[in-house]
Design a protein around this motif. Structure first.
Motif, PDB file in Angstrom:
ATOM      1  N   ARG A   1      24.065  -7.132  11.895  1.00  0.00           N
ATOM      2  CA  ARG A   1      23.982  -6.550  10.558  1.00  0.00           C
ATOM      3  C   ARG A   1      23.893  -5.027  10.642  1.00  0.00           C
ATOM      4  O   ARG A   1      23.119  -4.474  11.420  1.00  0.00           O
ATOM      5  CB  ARG A   1      22.765  -7.096   9.821  1.00  0.00           C
TER       6      ARG A   1
ATOM      7  N   ALA B   1      27.813  -7.774   7.738  1.00  0.00           N
ATOM      8  CA  ALA B   1      27.431  -8.707   8.798  1.00  0.00           C
ATOM      9  C   ALA B   1      28.675  -9.147   9.551  1.00  0.00           C
ATOM     10  O   ALA B   1      29.682  -9.530   8.937  1.00  0.00           O
ATOM     11  CB  ALA B   1      26.706  -9.918   8.228  1.00  0.00           C
TER      12      ALA B   1
ATOM     13  N   ALA C   1      26.783  -8.385   3.885  1.00  0.00           N
ATOM     14  CA  ALA C   1      25.722  -9.082   4.603  1.00  0.00           C
ATOM     15  C   ALA C   1      25.130 -10.239   3.819  1.00  0.00           C
ATOM     16  O   ALA C   1      24.997 -11.354   4.347  1.00  0.00           O
ATOM     17  CB  ALA C   1      24.628  -8.096   5.001  1.00  0.00           C
TER      18      ALA C   1
ATOM     19  N   VAL D   1      19.989 -13.012  13.823  1.00  0.00           N
ATOM     20  CA  VAL D   1      20.472 -11.749  13.269  1.00  0.00           C
ATOM     21  C   VAL D   1      19.938 -10.574  14.072  1.00  0.00           C
ATOM     22  O   VAL D   1      18.728 -10.453  14.297  1.00  0.00           O
ATOM     23  CB  VAL D   1      20.063 -11.603  11.787  1.00  0.00           C
TER      24      VAL D   1
END
Length: 434
Positions: free
Chosen positions: A9, A37, A51, A63
């Motif tokens: 991210r 993302a 994202a 993540v």
């Protein structure tokens, strides 16, 4: 086996097309996500987008946050010399003198397997440290140099193209082969390494002056016998070189015609430099669907001249960026972009930042005919990418604080950046640990 699913991210930028191509809408050529993302599954891009929306589709993904960074595809070097790593920044000569004074003595050492293996480790680590995840590479004339390079690249799971230099005349004995031995050695290397993992072979005559007609003929035979392999060589880099080619090949119309007559042009042919091409050569290059490597750091360092990117665009020729180490004085494609901008300025033109980054990513992939597997974050592509750090140096941090939009920020980062700006490198989704 359980699939590995990871999401990265941060700010994300990648390209779907050339934002500087004549007649195309630049806005459709790139995608930017201020909070994006990138989802990677088993080394392959699964998704890329906003994202919140993207992560909701992959709740199981772990993540990784990349604050103060811009995620972009791995950089692609369309022209570089592995055996010249030890003579980067060598002083005081233009092309033909530089070859005799610096290049050939350095390349002669690559007959020693231990030397080649040690140099391969340094060479590939330098590429990766500078954010380059794919390159088209010259080996030396010695097959063991290419064995060493491919072995080291395979261990790193890199997508790499390389070949043994073919050179049977106008060079010292220590770096010269024969037409027949160059064919046989290249064929053996090709059979051993081509399509092994992410590797590919490139038939590699150094340049027309160091290859006999017979050697060029056999290089063409290798290409014809092995569809899908690449061809790499040099063309029209230096004015004295071009005059020498005219003397050596008086029956040919021009420099490009030397390669054309031997079957060396095509979709996977990458010709480095192309500074002194004539109008016929530009037209034939486009007709043959061949590609050019623009090497501004080398062209300026060695006083060779200024590449005409506008002419390439007018002929719809594909262009990638090359560091051309060791004639080029940096492994960093960010430094190459910096010099490419100046080359355009010297010709009364600009190189916008989006176009510049395109040339180092998807543009390079297209020049190498690898756009189906690398170059952007389209689902299904191999997940080679880097994080560029907006706070890499105090000066970059201060300069970017005053930027108003993405393009201004990207331009400043490209102009001021070097290896220090590369915060992380991922190869097939795995972070490189160098």
């Amino acid at each position: 086996m359980t699939a590995t699913l990871a999401a990265h991210r941060g700010e994300i930028l990648h390209f779907l097309d050339d934002p500087g191509a004549p007649g195309r809408d630049a806005a459709d050529a790139w995608r930017y996500f201020p909070d994006g993302a990138l989802v990677v599954e088993d080394g392959i891009v699964a998704a890329c987008g906003d994202a919140a929306e993207t992560l909701a589709k992959f709740p199981a993904a772990r993540v990784a946050e990349h604050r103060d960074c811009l995620l972009v595809p791995g950089l692609i070097d369309a022209h570089i010399h592995f055996p010249q790593v030890d003579i980067i920044a060598a002083y005081g000569a233009q092309l033909l003198d530089w070859l005799q004074r610096h290049t050939y003595p350095a390349e002669a050492r690559f007959a020693e397997p231990a030397h080649a293996a040690a140099a391969a480790e340094v060479f590939l680590d330098e590429l990766l440290r500078n954010g380059t995840t794919t390159a088209l590479v010259f080996g030396s004339v010695h097959p063991q140099s290419v064995d060493a390079l491919f072995a080291a690249a395979h261990a790193r799971n890199l997508r790499l193209l390389a070949g043994k230099t073919m050179m049977d005349r106008n060079a010292p004995d220590a770096v010269r082969d024969t037409a027949e031995s160059s064919y046989q050695d290249s064929a053996k290397l090709l059979a051993k390494w081509h399509r092994k993992g992410r590797l590919g072979y490139a038939v590699t005559p150094r340049f027309a002056p160091t290859s006999s007609e017979r050697q060029l003929q056999l290089a063409g035979r290798l290409l014809a016998e092995n569809p899908g392999v690449h061809l790499q060589t040099h063309i029209a880099e230096n004015a004295r070189e071009c005059a020498w080619v005219a003397e050596l090949f008086p029956h040919c119309r021009d420099y490009l015609d030397v390669y054309d007559r031997h079957g060396l042009l095509g979709r996977r042919a990458v010709l480095a430099h192309g500074i002194h091409l004539n109008a016929r050569e530009w037209a034939r290059l486009a007709e043959a669907d061949a590609n050019l490597a623009f090497c501004p750091t080398s062209n300026l360092f060695m006083g060779s001249g200024l590449f005409d990117l506008r002419c390439a665009d007018e002929h719809h020729a594909r262009v990638g960026l090359g560091s051309d180490v060791g004639g080029g004085d940096s492994f960093s494609l960010l430094r190459v972009i910096n010099e490419a901008y100046k080359v355009e300025q010297l010709q009364g033109r600009n190189l916008p930042p989006l176009r510049a980054l395109y040339l180092a990513t998807l543009g390079g992939a297209r020049a190498l005919d690898l756009q189906d597997v690398i170059g952007n974050f389209a689902p299904g592509k191999e997940a080679d990418f880097i994080a560029l750090n907006y706070r890499a140096t105090p000066l970059i941090t201060r300069r970017l604080a005053g930027c108003r939009d993405l393009e201004e920020k990207l331009f400043a980062l490209l102009m001021l950046g070097d290896d220090r700006a590369v915060d992380g490198v991922w190869v097939m989704g795995e972070r490189w640990g160098g």
